[in-house]
Design an enzyme around this catalytic site. Sequence first.
Site: not given
Length: 261
Positions: A16, A85, A167, A171, A200, A202
């Site tokens: 996905s 990803c 996060y 990252k 994005f 998604t």
Amino acid sequence: MQISKTTPLVVTGGASGLGRATAEAFAEAGAPVAIFDINEEKGEAVAKEIGGLFCKVNILDEQSVLDGFEKARAAHGQERVTVHCAMTAKGGKTLRFDKETHAFKRLPTEDYAFGAQGILISSYRVASISALGMANAEPITEDGERGCITLTASVAAMDAQIGQVVYGSCKAGVNGLVLPLARDLMDLGIRVNSIMPGIFATPLMLGAPQNVLDSLAASVPFPKRLGNPKEFGSLAMEFARNGYFNGQTIRLDGAIRMAPR
């Protein structure tokens, strides 16, 4: 590197979102695609749609990742491009006030460690296992290139918001991997880069209320919309094609700079 049937791709999180868009882009260019994902139903469906291979892989488990690469290589040969990803993490502020106890509570170290495993350590795991396979393959360009690895960071690596201590810092760690990995692997002809996507469209993001999505889109300087996953796949493709991209951490974000909240 010319993308073709001789340049197999492994993409994690390919069932996905950004991973799927990357798998579709490479498949359209003729590359054999292996999708690594924990979601078997969605992964199999995407693989069938693009004529690829699905490998059920848990990025938190070393043996699972090793088995995934073994299955992909048995079917397609040595991957020449890897795009990582997939991720998993828990969120929360460093300290939060508990109204029931009228006291501050700390984000558990275990939650931070889980995010580090799901973002940073999994990035090293996938990159290093892929690099080992590439190192033992023959070069495929006149420059002596053997492969290209792209990691997925985030604009949060630079602009982490409140509640993104796990996060954002993990990252940032992904970006921190890029240059030393590229230098470690330079004599082997293996390039390493990362993409820092902004907001994005998604499937996970599109689950938010429309007013939230509208507000997020309005916060992007230009174009005033959420990123299209195909734009991520396009950049991942360019990283692979353009042999002079190495050791780079690139923002893909419409010039957004995230506010504290």
